[in-house]
Design an enzyme around this catalytic site. Structure first.
Site, PDB file in Angstrom:
ATOM      1  N   LYS A 117       4.066  -6.802  -6.254  1.00 57.67           N
ATOM      2  CA  LYS A 117       5.064  -7.727  -6.196  1.00 57.67           C
ATOM      3  C   LYS A 117       5.114  -8.930  -4.830  1.00 57.67           C
ATOM      4  CE  LYS A 117       8.172  -6.856  -8.614  1.00 57.67           C
ATOM      5  NZ  LYS A 117       8.808  -8.227 -10.205  1.00 57.67           N
TER       6      LYS A 117
ATOM      7  N   TYR B 186       3.041  -0.991  -6.902  1.00 57.40           N
ATOM      8  CA  TYR B 186       4.379  -1.772  -7.231  1.00 57.40           C
ATOM      9  C   TYR B 186       4.337  -3.221  -5.946  1.00 57.40           C
ATOM     10  CZ  TYR B 186       9.134  -3.832  -8.101  1.00 57.40           C
ATOM     11  OH  TYR B 186      10.245  -4.276  -7.885  1.00 57.40           O
TER      12      TYR B 186
END
Length: 346
Positions: free
Chosen positions: A224, A220
């Protein structure tokens, strides 16, 4: 040797005098930059009036496309943009939720809506074709790249299930890029037809997980972080076409993804977070050292600025603190799961 004696010894030597003067000038420069950054931060957050969304076509018959629109932050973007006078294209996975939301928005704000059922985890070309067909001929000026996914709980990278890894990359990266490739040309065309009397806007949701390398959320965090670099690069490309591109960084917000239900000073509700974002478009807020980036919610902005000015986002200390925090979160989550499993057996 005292400090006075040391300085006197240096100044008796011309070279040493120049070194001392240079060090003094560097210190003054750094202090000036810091003072200007603090001033800019406070002015952005607490002094400047809200951004006028008419710049992007509010109340002028223009359309906004919102992904991940049926829940949480995406739903709040849909409400608030509609309340400002934008027609909205709602993009999310579940058709029934979208239709319910569309009816509510039309009744409450008297704007037009369209819905596009879109499962971002599949990377199916039919998804993008459906979206392209839905916005064909519409004067779209705004895209909110909100759809995203994180890990179910913090997990070591080597133990991350393949499906979870693939879904995060497909949703956060692939879908965001392909949706932008589908919508951005329509935005640029609308701006061109209006002879730049309105501007276009692409907001992409970032995260502290992308700002700070985050152990136990490695996939994750990487996704990002990718969006951060991509969004800034895209901002440079589209600026001359009258399209503003901005990455919006947040810490925790009450949502299904964060699994936090109660808002606090540092954890806003989606409503308060989106309001801060829309009010502060075009301002860096907490992201004073980053191009085309904003950390709009005041508590998150102060945290971001403080990290940048002290330990730094890529420091060993920041990484270690993040590691220990997410280890603890994982341990609590596993303990809770074990307790619930035991209760279910009973």
């Amino acid at each position: 040797m005292s400090v006075v004696d040391f300085i006197q010894a240096i100044t008796e030597n011309k070279f040493g005098e120049y070194v001392l003067l240079g060090a003094l000038l560097v210190g003054v420069f750094k202090l000036t930059v810091f003072i200007l950054s603090v001033t800019s931060l406070l002015v952005d957050l607490f002094v400047l009036p809200a951004t006028n969304l008419k710049t992007y076509g509010a109340k002028k018959g223009k359309w906004a496309v919102i992904t991940g629109a049926s829940d949480g932050i995406g739903k709040e973007y849909a409400f608030q943009l509609a309340s400002k006078g934008f027609n909205v294209v709602l993009v999310s996975r579940t058709q029934a939720k979208l239709e319910t939301l569309a009816s509510e928005i039309e009744a409450k704000y008297k704007v037009e809506t369209k819905v596009v059922a879109f499962d971002a985890s599949t990377d199916a070309e039919d998804n993008y074709k459906s979206l392209g067909d839905a916005i064909s001929g519409l004067p779209v000026t705004v895209l909110i790249n909100n759809v995203g996914q994180s890990h179910s709980i913090p997990v070591p990278f080597l133990e991350t299930e393949n499906k979870e890894l693939q879904d995060i990359i497909t949703i956060n990266v692939t879908a965001t890029l392909k949706i932008t490739q589908t919508v951005a040309p329509v935005i640029a065309e609308t701006v061109s037809k209006e002879k730049k009397k309105v501007r276009g806007l692409i907001l992409t949701m970032g995260s502290f997980g992308g700002l700070l390398p985050t152990p136990y959320l490695a996939t994750y965090s990487g996704s990002k972080s990718f969006l951060q670099a991509w969004s800034a690069a895209l901002a440079g490309e589209l600026q001359s076409q009258g399209v503003d591109v901005e990455l919006v960084i947040s810490y925790l917000v009450t949502s299904a993804m964060s699994k936090i239900r109660r808002a606090s000073l540092s954890i806003p509700s989606p409503k308060n977070f989106v309001r801060a974002t829309l009010n502060g478009i075009g301002r860096r807020n907490g992201a004073q050292e980053r191009y085309a980036t904003s950390t709009p919610y005041w508590a998150h902005a102060l945290m971001h600025f403080g990290i940048d000015q002290t330990v730094g986002v890529y420091s060993k200390l920041a990484n270690s603190l993040n590691l220990n925090m997410h280890k603890s979160i994982r341990a609590r989550a596993l303990k809770k799961a074990a307790r619930l499993a035991a209760e279910k057996k009973d």
